[in-house]
Design a protein around this motif. Structure first.
Motif, PDB file in Angstrom:
ATOM      1  N   GLY A 197       0.845  -1.185   0.000  1.00  0.00           N
ATOM      2  CA  GLY A 197       0.000   0.000   0.000  1.00  0.00           C
ATOM      3  C   GLY A 197       0.880   1.234   0.000  1.00  0.00           C
ATOM      4  N   ILE A 198       0.762   2.057  -1.017  1.00  0.00           N
ATOM      5  CA  ILE A 198       1.667   3.199  -1.197  1.00  0.00           C
ATOM      6  C   ILE A 198       0.931   4.495  -0.861  1.00  0.00           C
ATOM      7  CG2 ILE A 198       3.244   4.364  -2.782  1.00  0.00           C
ATOM      8  CD1 ILE A 198       3.946   1.443  -2.247  1.00  0.00           C
ATOM      9  N   GLU A 199       1.113   4.966   0.351  1.00  0.00           N
ATOM     10  CA  GLU A 199       0.551   6.251   0.765  1.00  0.00           C
ATOM     11  C   GLU A 199       1.637   7.005   1.529  1.00  0.00           C
ATOM     12  OE1 GLU A 199      -3.098   5.607   2.894  1.00  0.00           O
ATOM     13  OE2 GLU A 199      -4.074   4.590   1.205  1.00  0.00           O
ATOM     14  N   PRO A 200       2.592   7.600   0.804  1.00  0.00           N
ATOM     15  CA  PRO A 200       3.759   8.196   1.456  1.00  0.00           C
ATOM     16  C   PRO A 200       3.398   9.355   2.372  1.00  0.00           C
ATOM     17  CG  PRO A 200       3.696   8.759  -0.875  1.00  0.00           C
ATOM     18  CD  PRO A 200       2.645   7.728  -0.656  1.00  0.00           C
ATOM     19  N   SER A 201       4.070   9.381   3.508  1.00  0.00           N
ATOM     20  CA  SER A 201       3.850  10.455   4.476  1.00  0.00           C
ATOM     21  C   SER A 201       4.321  11.786   3.911  1.00  0.00           C
ATOM     22  CB  SER A 201       4.621  10.152   5.758  1.00  0.00           C
ATOM     23  OG  SER A 201       4.635  11.267   6.615  1.00  0.00           O
ATOM     24  N   MET A 337       3.587   1.118 -13.984  1.00  0.00           N
ATOM     25  CA  MET A 337       3.979   2.155 -14.940  1.00  0.00           C
ATOM     26  C   MET A 337       3.404   1.875 -16.315  1.00  0.00           C
ATOM     27  SD  MET A 337       7.991   3.046 -14.134  1.00  0.00           S
ATOM     28  CE  MET A 337       8.070   4.012 -15.668  1.00  0.00           C
ATOM     29  N   ASN A 338       2.910   2.905 -16.975  1.00  0.00           N
ATOM     30  CA  ASN A 338       2.497   2.818 -18.375  1.00  0.00           C
ATOM     31  C   ASN A 338       2.664   4.201 -18.999  1.00  0.00           C
ATOM     32  OD1 ASN A 338      -0.056   4.406 -18.089  1.00  0.00           O
ATOM     33  ND2 ASN A 338      -0.681   2.651 -16.818  1.00  0.00           N
ATOM     34  N   GLY A 339       2.433   4.280 -20.298  1.00  0.00           N
ATOM     35  CA  GLY A 339       2.675   5.525 -21.023  1.00  0.00           C
ATOM     36  C   GLY A 339       1.748   6.661 -20.673  1.00  0.00           C
ATOM     37  N   GLU A 340       0.669   6.375 -19.925  1.00  0.00           N
ATOM     38  CA  GLU A 340      -0.267   7.423 -19.533  1.00  0.00           C
ATOM     39  C   GLU A 340       0.030   7.994 -18.155  1.00  0.00           C
ATOM     40  OE1 GLU A 340      -2.601   8.681 -21.582  1.00  0.00           O
ATOM     41  OE2 GLU A 340      -1.621   7.375 -23.047  1.00  0.00           O
ATOM     42  N   ASN A 341       0.808   7.276 -17.339  1.00  0.00           N
ATOM     43  CA  ASN A 341       1.062   7.763 -15.976  1.00  0.00           C
ATOM     44  C   ASN A 341       2.545   7.964 -15.672  1.00  0.00           C
ATOM     45  OD1 ASN A 341       2.173   5.235 -15.398  1.00  0.00           O
ATOM     46  ND2 ASN A 341       0.349   4.477 -14.372  1.00  0.00           N
ATOM     47  N   SER A 342       3.403   7.731 -16.665  1.00  0.00           N
ATOM     48  CA  SER A 342       4.842   7.812 -16.434  1.00  0.00           C
ATOM     49  C   SER A 342       5.549   7.822 -17.780  1.00  0.00           C
ATOM     50  CB  SER A 342       5.313   6.624 -15.591  1.00  0.00           C
ATOM     51  OG  SER A 342       4.961   5.406 -16.219  1.00  0.00           O
ATOM     52  N   CYS A 343       6.872   7.824 -17.730  1.00  0.00           N
ATOM     53  CA  CYS A 343       7.681   7.809 -18.952  1.00  0.00           C
ATOM     54  C   CYS A 343       8.538   6.546 -18.939  1.00  0.00           C
ATOM     55  CB  CYS A 343       8.574   9.041 -19.010  1.00  0.00           C
ATOM     56  SG  CYS A 343       7.677  10.606 -18.970  1.00  0.00           S
ATOM     57  N   ILE A 398      -1.772   5.280  -8.736  1.00  0.00           N
ATOM     58  CA  ILE A 398      -1.274   4.702  -7.479  1.00  0.00           C
ATOM     59  C   ILE A 398      -2.348   4.780  -6.401  1.00  0.00           C
ATOM     60  CG2 ILE A 398       0.452   4.872  -5.663  1.00  0.00           C
ATOM     61  CD1 ILE A 398       1.562   3.790  -8.278  1.00  0.00           C
ATOM     62  N   THR A 399      -3.052   5.896  -6.329  1.00  0.00           N
ATOM     63  CA  THR A 399      -4.110   6.049  -5.326  1.00  0.00           C
ATOM     64  C   THR A 399      -5.197   4.997  -5.497  1.00  0.00           C
ATOM     65  OG1 THR A 399      -3.716   8.436  -5.175  1.00  0.00           O
ATOM     66  CG2 THR A 399      -5.849   7.627  -4.406  1.00  0.00           C
ATOM     67  N   GLU A 400      -5.556   4.701  -6.747  1.00  0.00           N
ATOM     68  CA  GLU A 400      -6.634   3.750  -7.005  1.00  0.00           C
ATOM     69  C   GLU A 400      -6.200   2.300  -6.837  1.00  0.00           C
ATOM     70  OE1 GLU A 400      -9.591   2.397 -10.699  1.00  0.00           O
ATOM     71  OE2 GLU A 400      -8.499   4.305 -10.799  1.00  0.00           O
ATOM     72  N   ASN A 401      -4.962   1.978  -7.237  1.00  0.00           N
ATOM     73  CA  ASN A 401      -4.561   0.574  -7.315  1.00  0.00           C
ATOM     74  C   ASN A 401      -3.606   0.119  -6.212  1.00  0.00           C
ATOM     75  OD1 ASN A 401      -5.685  -0.386 -10.087  1.00  0.00           O
ATOM     76  ND2 ASN A 401      -4.768   1.613 -10.513  1.00  0.00           N
ATOM     77  N   TYR A 402      -2.999   1.043  -5.482  1.00  0.00           N
ATOM     78  CA  TYR A 402      -2.014   0.664  -4.474  1.00  0.00           C
ATOM     79  C   TYR A 402      -2.292   1.354  -3.141  1.00  0.00           C
ATOM     80  CZ  TYR A 402       0.713  -1.795  -7.958  1.00  0.00           C
ATOM     81  OH  TYR A 402       1.115  -2.694  -8.914  1.00  0.00           O
TER      82      TYR A 402
END
Length: 424
Positions: A197-201, A337-343, A398-402
């Motif tokens: 679960g990725i919710e960085p402080s 990662m994919n071409g719509e959310n990253s490089c 990331i918010t939706e999937n992790y």
């Protein structure tokens, strides 16, 4: 066998403390072989008694580097954070076996316990640390409990010398599809995908001024820890891509290089790669996790031209924070990662020619396309519409999937399956 376990553990711990002195007398390769032989002499893979679900209370003993300021430590804290969201009772046993990193994170100090209390052990250490860890624990810790290893490995094939670790676990969890596929090639036990679960402080109040960075410039950030090896993390590739894009024409743009646990040799190499470039900023201070996240948020783009990743935690955290990412499109980070959310940067799979750390000659990893990374850098710098689209897509994905909630649900469902509780 019990007496031998204690003696070997004592000798290995003493050797770890005296390592700087020992290495002046005995080469590192020789000292590693001696230590491994000692550990193997005390290891008994048949000693673990089968799981009995009524032998101990329902719950989790999380065992790992819970205080360590490094990737495995943060991964352990992510599992702890997700487990707190469930209704599963749990406590944490801290270990530092075979771990040279700083151990000063106090986030879960209120969960620490001296010995295992519950029916499931979850070991958040890697396979090579499982046998020495077993020797450091009370002899009955694994008995009649269900033992899970959370293992991350960056390459396609697990080293053969780690395979005896499978005899200590009933199941392995891994946070990415790449990890799972790598482990299943040699695993005699089930391998289950349990995402982090990725919710960085973001509770740090640090700004660019606190990191001695200029306010107005467009800043690219790369970072690595020397204990993770410069060859795998490949900060040199990120520096070279930046130089191709901007060196000699650096008005309004800069590069931040964050190095953890710097060595003189690595720093000299990195600084030599930056020769001829202005606006390069080196940060080698030890930062706590909120301040690391603040640094990522202070920069405009995070760059990771790694050759392999076990998960890509900093990549995922940067995306969650809304900082666009340029990263090699191979290994565990391709899950998110994919071409719509990253490089995602193209690569060529190459054979490792010279062994380094646990990455043996003959295995494969990625050689990223630095020219493609250069083009991504130029586009993110010059095309604000593209920049905003990548930034928004990263944070939303990331918010939706992790989320911590999704990680907690995966943990809860698997634990209840182990206990035969189904969806109850």
């Amino acid at each position: 066998m019990k007496i031998k376990r204690v003696l070997v553990n004592t000798v290995c711990n003493l050797g770890d403390r005296l390592k700087p002195v020992i290495l002046k007398i005995v080469p590192l390769s020789v000292s590693k072989k001696i230590k491994q032989r000692l550990i193997n002499s005390a290891y008994d893979g048949s000693a673990k008694k089968p799981f009995e679900k009524d032998a101990y209370p329902y719950g989790i003993n999380l065992i790992g580097f819970i205080k360590a300021q490094m990737g495995l430590g943060e991964g352990c804290r992510l599992i702890a954070r997700a487990t707190e969201v469930t209704d599963i009772p749990f406590g944490i046993i801290e270990t530092r076996v075979g771990n040279p990193f700083n151990h000063n994170d106090t986030t879960f100090d209120d969960r620490l316990m001296k010995s295992a209390q519950y029916g499931i052990n979850i070991f958040h250490v890697n396979p090579e640390q499982m046998v020495p860890l077993q020797l450091s624990l009370p002899v009955d810790t694994l008995d009649r409990r269900y033992n899970v290893g959370i293992w991350l490995w960056e390459l396609e094939e697990l080293p053969d010398e780690w395979l005896n670790a499978f005899s200590l676990v009933d199941e392995v969890w891994a946070p990415s599809v790449f990890n799972c596929e790598s482990l299943r090639r040699k695993s005699p036990v089930p391998v289950t995908l349990i995402p982090y679960g990725i919710e960085p402080s973001t509770d740090s109040d640090k700004s660019r001024g606190d990191f001695r960075l200029p306010d107005g410039d467009f800043l690219f950030l790369c970072m690595y820890d020397t204990n993770s090896t410069i060859e795998r993390k490949n900060p040199v590739g990120a520096i070279r891509a930046y130089k191709k894009a901007f060196c000699g024409n650096e008005n309004g743009v800069g590069l931040v290089v964050k190095v953890n646990n710097p060595t003189d040799e690595d720093m000299a190499r990195i600084k030599s790669e930056c020769d001829g470039c202005e606006n390069v900023y080196f940060i080698s201070d030890t930062l706590d996790r909120p301040d690391v996240n603040a640094l990522i948020s202070c920069c405009d783009v995070f760059v990771s031209l790694h050759r392999a990743e076990g998960f890509g935690l900093v990549i995922a955290e940067a995306m969650a924070l809304g900082t666009p990412v340029i990263a090699t499109n191979w290994s565990a980070n391709v899950d998110f990662m994919n071409g719509e959310n990253s490089c995602p940067v193209g690569y060529t799979l190459v054979t490792i020619e010279k062994s380094c750390h646990s990455y043996k000659a003959g295995q494969r990893w990625a050689e990223p396309d630095e020219d493609e990374a250069t083009e991504y850098m130029k586009r993110l710098f010059s095309d604000r519409e593209y920049y905003d689209r990548i930034r928004t897509g990263a944070k939303e994905y990331i918010t939706e999937n992790y989320s911590v909630k999704k990680s907690a649900e995966a943990i809860k469902n698997r634990i209840d399956e182990i206990y035969g509780r189904g969806n109850a």
